[in-house]
Design a protein around this motif. Structure first.
Motif, PDB file in Angstrom:
ATOM      1  N   ALA A 189     -13.058  13.407 -24.829  1.00 28.03           N
ATOM      2  CA  ALA A 189     -11.984  14.102 -25.069  1.00 28.03           C
ATOM      3  C   ALA A 189     -10.674  13.201 -25.020  1.00 28.03           C
ATOM      4  CB  ALA A 189     -12.000  15.400 -24.145  1.00 28.03           C
ATOM      5  N   CYS A 190      -9.594  13.910 -25.691  1.00 24.53           N
ATOM      6  CA  CYS A 190      -8.417  13.185 -25.570  1.00 24.53           C
ATOM      7  C   CYS A 190      -7.450  14.140 -24.696  1.00 24.53           C
ATOM      8  CB  CYS A 190      -7.549  12.831 -26.715  1.00 24.53           C
ATOM      9  SG  CYS A 190      -8.440  11.681 -27.920  1.00 24.53           S
ATOM     10  N   LEU A 191      -6.811  13.596 -23.863  1.00 20.89           N
ATOM     11  CA  LEU A 191      -6.020  14.480 -22.882  1.00 20.89           C
ATOM     12  C   LEU A 191      -4.329  14.408 -23.233  1.00 20.89           C
ATOM     13  CD1 LEU A 191      -5.257  16.138 -20.407  1.00 20.89           C
ATOM     14  CD2 LEU A 191      -5.557  14.105 -19.066  1.00 20.89           C
ATOM     15  N   GLN A 192      -3.615  15.123 -23.245  1.00 17.81           N
ATOM     16  CA  GLN A 192      -2.451  14.763 -23.205  1.00 17.81           C
ATOM     17  C   GLN A 192      -1.414  15.800 -22.046  1.00 17.81           C
ATOM     18  OE1 GLN A 192       1.242  16.223 -25.421  1.00 17.81           O
ATOM     19  NE2 GLN A 192       0.668  14.403 -26.840  1.00 17.81           N
ATOM     20  N   MET A 193      -0.980  15.163 -21.270  1.00 13.60           N
ATOM     21  CA  MET A 193      -0.329  15.905 -20.175  1.00 13.60           C
ATOM     22  C   MET A 193       1.414  15.657 -20.236  1.00 13.60           C
ATOM     23  SD  MET A 193      -2.269  14.954 -16.845  1.00 13.60           S
ATOM     24  CE  MET A 193      -0.864  14.077 -16.460  1.00 13.60           C
ATOM     25  N   ARG A 194       2.045  16.790 -19.697  1.00 11.54           N
ATOM     26  CA  ARG A 194       3.611  16.690 -19.946  1.00 11.54           C
ATOM     27  C   ARG A 194       3.915  17.178 -18.273  1.00 11.54           C
ATOM     28  NH1 ARG A 194       3.644  19.124 -25.613  1.00 11.54           N
ATOM     29  NH2 ARG A 194       2.734  20.764 -24.577  1.00 11.54           N
ATOM     30  N   PHE A 195       4.797  16.480 -17.954  1.00 15.90           N
ATOM     31  CA  PHE A 195       5.307  16.959 -16.666  1.00 15.90           C
ATOM     32  C   PHE A 195       6.810  16.631 -16.373  1.00 15.90           C
ATOM     33  CE2 PHE A 195       2.829  13.132 -16.505  1.00 15.90           C
ATOM     34  CZ  PHE A 195       3.537  11.997 -15.866  1.00 15.90           C
ATOM     35  N   SER A 248      -0.997  10.322 -22.063  1.00 16.79           N
ATOM     36  CA  SER A 248      -1.973  10.485 -23.064  1.00 16.79           C
ATOM     37  C   SER A 248      -3.041   9.628 -22.712  1.00 16.79           C
ATOM     38  CB  SER A 248      -1.570  10.226 -24.303  1.00 16.79           C
ATOM     39  OG  SER A 248      -0.385  10.931 -24.643  1.00 16.79           O
ATOM     40  N   SER A 249      -4.449   9.971 -22.752  1.00 13.66           N
ATOM     41  CA  SER A 249      -5.406   9.156 -22.566  1.00 13.66           C
ATOM     42  C   SER A 249      -6.632   9.742 -22.777  1.00 13.66           C
ATOM     43  CB  SER A 249      -5.566   9.091 -20.888  1.00 13.66           C
ATOM     44  OG  SER A 249      -5.725  10.070 -20.413  1.00 13.66           O
ATOM     45  N   CYS A 250      -7.859   8.812 -22.757  1.00 13.33           N
ATOM     46  CA  CYS A 250      -9.321   9.423 -22.887  1.00 13.33           C
ATOM     47  C   CYS A 250      -9.585  10.419 -21.485  1.00 13.33           C
ATOM     48  CB  CYS A 250     -10.197   8.289 -23.219  1.00 13.33           C
ATOM     49  SG  CYS A 250      -9.910   7.459 -24.668  1.00 13.33           S
ATOM     50  N   GLN A 299     -14.078  17.727 -17.348  1.00 15.04           N
ATOM     51  CA  GLN A 299     -13.019  17.794 -16.594  1.00 15.04           C
ATOM     52  C   GLN A 299     -11.893  18.213 -17.038  1.00 15.04           C
ATOM     53  OE1 GLN A 299     -13.619  13.699 -15.266  1.00 15.04           O
ATOM     54  NE2 GLN A 299     -14.920  14.441 -13.428  1.00 15.04           N
ATOM     55  N   CYS A 300     -11.653  18.725 -18.081  1.00 12.69           N
ATOM     56  CA  CYS A 300     -10.278  19.262 -18.597  1.00 12.69           C
ATOM     57  C   CYS A 300     -10.099  20.635 -18.018  1.00 12.69           C
ATOM     58  CB  CYS A 300     -10.614  19.265 -20.040  1.00 12.69           C
ATOM     59  SG  CYS A 300      -9.037  19.780 -20.985  1.00 12.69           S
ATOM     60  N   ASN A 301      -9.681  20.433 -16.831  1.00 17.67           N
ATOM     61  CA  ASN A 301      -9.164  21.819 -15.956  1.00 17.67           C
ATOM     62  C   ASN A 301      -8.069  21.126 -15.079  1.00 17.67           C
ATOM     63  OD1 ASN A 301     -10.382  21.347 -13.236  1.00 17.67           O
ATOM     64  ND2 ASN A 301     -12.287  21.123 -14.436  1.00 17.67           N
ATOM     65  N   VAL A 302      -7.067  22.227 -14.791  1.00 24.32           N
ATOM     66  CA  VAL A 302      -6.197  21.873 -13.794  1.00 24.32           C
ATOM     67  C   VAL A 302      -6.548  21.296 -12.609  1.00 24.32           C
ATOM     68  CG1 VAL A 302      -4.270  23.132 -12.403  1.00 24.32           C
ATOM     69  CG2 VAL A 302      -4.868  23.910 -14.677  1.00 24.32           C
ATOM     70  N   ASN A 303      -7.394  21.685 -11.946  1.00 23.92           N
ATOM     71  CA  ASN A 303      -7.989  21.032 -10.521  1.00 23.92           C
ATOM     72  C   ASN A 303      -8.362  19.646 -10.914  1.00 23.92           C
ATOM     73  OD1 ASN A 303      -7.472  23.541  -9.322  1.00 23.92           O
ATOM     74  ND2 ASN A 303      -9.561  24.124  -9.419  1.00 23.92           N
ATOM     75  N   PHE A 346       2.388  20.645 -14.059  1.00 25.94           N
ATOM     76  CA  PHE A 346       2.157  19.949 -15.448  1.00 25.94           C
ATOM     77  C   PHE A 346       1.632  20.882 -16.461  1.00 25.94           C
ATOM     78  CE2 PHE A 346      -1.438  19.082 -13.007  1.00 25.94           C
ATOM     79  CZ  PHE A 346      -2.517  19.447 -13.687  1.00 25.94           C
ATOM     80  N   GLU A 347       1.822  20.573 -17.836  1.00 24.79           N
ATOM     81  CA  GLU A 347       1.093  21.332 -18.922  1.00 24.79           C
ATOM     82  C   GLU A 347       0.064  20.130 -19.460  1.00 24.79           C
ATOM     83  OE1 GLU A 347       3.767  22.487 -21.790  1.00 24.79           O
ATOM     84  OE2 GLU A 347       5.166  23.680 -20.206  1.00 24.79           O
ATOM     85  N   TYR A 348      -0.789  20.687 -20.100  1.00 25.81           N
ATOM     86  CA  TYR A 348      -2.087  19.923 -20.590  1.00 25.81           C
ATOM     87  C   TYR A 348      -2.712  20.407 -21.710  1.00 25.81           C
ATOM     88  CZ  TYR A 348      -5.629  22.280 -18.258  1.00 25.81           C
ATOM     89  OH  TYR A 348      -6.569  23.142 -17.834  1.00 25.81           O
ATOM     90  N   PHE A 349      -3.380  19.507 -22.354  1.00 28.35           N
ATOM     91  CA  PHE A 349      -4.333  19.899 -23.245  1.00 28.35           C
ATOM     92  C   PHE A 349      -5.470  19.065 -23.377  1.00 28.35           C
ATOM     93  CE2 PHE A 349      -1.465  18.460 -26.501  1.00 28.35           C
ATOM     94  CZ  PHE A 349      -2.372  17.855 -27.689  1.00 28.35           C
ATOM     95  N   CYS A 350      -6.613  19.346 -23.958  1.00 24.19           N
ATOM     96  CA  CYS A 350      -7.547  18.335 -24.399  1.00 24.19           C
ATOM     97  C   CYS A 350      -8.102  18.739 -25.843  1.00 24.19           C
ATOM     98  CB  CYS A 350      -8.668  18.594 -23.440  1.00 24.19           C
ATOM     99  SG  CYS A 350      -8.503  17.986 -21.781  1.00 24.19           S
ATOM    100  N   CYS A 351      -8.565  17.661 -26.613  1.00 24.45           N
ATOM    101  CA  CYS A 351      -9.097  17.750 -27.696  1.00 24.45           C
ATOM    102  C   CYS A 351     -10.345  16.926 -28.095  1.00 24.45           C
ATOM    103  CB  CYS A 351      -7.762  17.826 -29.025  1.00 24.45           C
ATOM    104  SG  CYS A 351      -7.114  16.321 -28.611  1.00 24.45           S
ATOM    105  N   GLN A 352     -10.939  17.124 -28.997  1.00 27.46           N
ATOM    106  CA  GLN A 352     -12.005  15.997 -29.348  1.00 27.46           C
ATOM    107  C   GLN A 352     -12.286  15.738 -30.701  1.00 27.46           C
ATOM    108  OE1 GLN A 352     -15.165  19.182 -27.678  1.00 27.46           O
ATOM    109  NE2 GLN A 352     -15.531  17.262 -26.423  1.00 27.46           N
ATOM    110  N   GLN A 353     -11.129  15.245 -31.132  1.00 26.67           N
ATOM    111  CA  GLN A 353     -10.871  14.537 -32.490  1.00 26.67           C
ATOM    112  C   GLN A 353     -10.294  13.356 -32.467  1.00 26.67           C
ATOM    113  OE1 GLN A 353      -9.347  17.263 -35.221  1.00 26.67           O
ATOM    114  NE2 GLN A 353     -11.156  18.454 -35.498  1.00 26.67           N
ATOM    115  N   ASP A 354     -10.506  12.174 -33.040  1.00 25.04           N
ATOM    116  CA  ASP A 354      -9.695  11.027 -32.963  1.00 25.04           C
ATOM    117  C   ASP A 354      -8.303  11.381 -33.149  1.00 25.04           C
ATOM    118  OD1 ASP A 354     -11.937   9.332 -32.672  1.00 25.04           O
ATOM    119  OD2 ASP A 354     -11.999   9.032 -35.213  1.00 25.04           O
TER     120      ASP A 354
END
Length: 123
Positions: A53-59, A65-67, A72-76, A87-95
């Motif tokens: 997955a790709c991760l993007q977080m904003r704080f 942004s990272s792999c 493990q794509c959860n707040v904890n 922080f805010e975050y989202f995960c996605c699974q495309q290039d």
């Protein structure tokens, strides 16, 4: 003649679905990768085989942004790894899908519309 055409359309559709499935499996995901950047990330990396997955977080005004691992794509897990609590975050699974929330949604909508258009043209 009409029955033959329908069968050909079904075969073409099946081949397209199989090709999409094969093309989307067995390759390494690419994600944008920037740490604590105030602007959109322009650097990207090929993820490890364990990162799906790709991760993007904003704080605040910063973005990271990272792999990442979808499991493990959860707040904890993110809070522990990055030692953050707000922080805010989202995960996605495309290039390269972690460039921004709006773009990721627009690309997903565009992909769905493209597939539906192809199906409509075949039928």
């Amino acid at each position: 003649m009409g029955g033959t055409m329908i069968k050909m359309n079904c075969i073409l559709l099946t081949v397209c679905i199989i090709l999409v499935a094969f093309c989307s499996s067995g390759y390494a995901l690419r994600c944008y990768h920037c740490e604590n950047s105030p602007s959109l990330c322009k650097t990207n990396n090929t993820c490890l085989s364990t990162e799906d997955a790709c991760l993007q977080m904003r704080f605040g005004k910063l973005r990271t942004s990272s792999c990442w691992k979808m499991s493990q794509c959860n707040v904890n897990d993110i809070a522990v790894f990055y030692q953050l609590d707000n922080f805010e975050y989202f995960c996605c699974q495309q290039d390269l899908c972690n460039e921004s929330t709006v773009t990721a949604v627009n690309k997903a909508a565009f992909s769905i519309v493209s597939v539906m258009t192809m199906l409509w043209m075949l039928l």
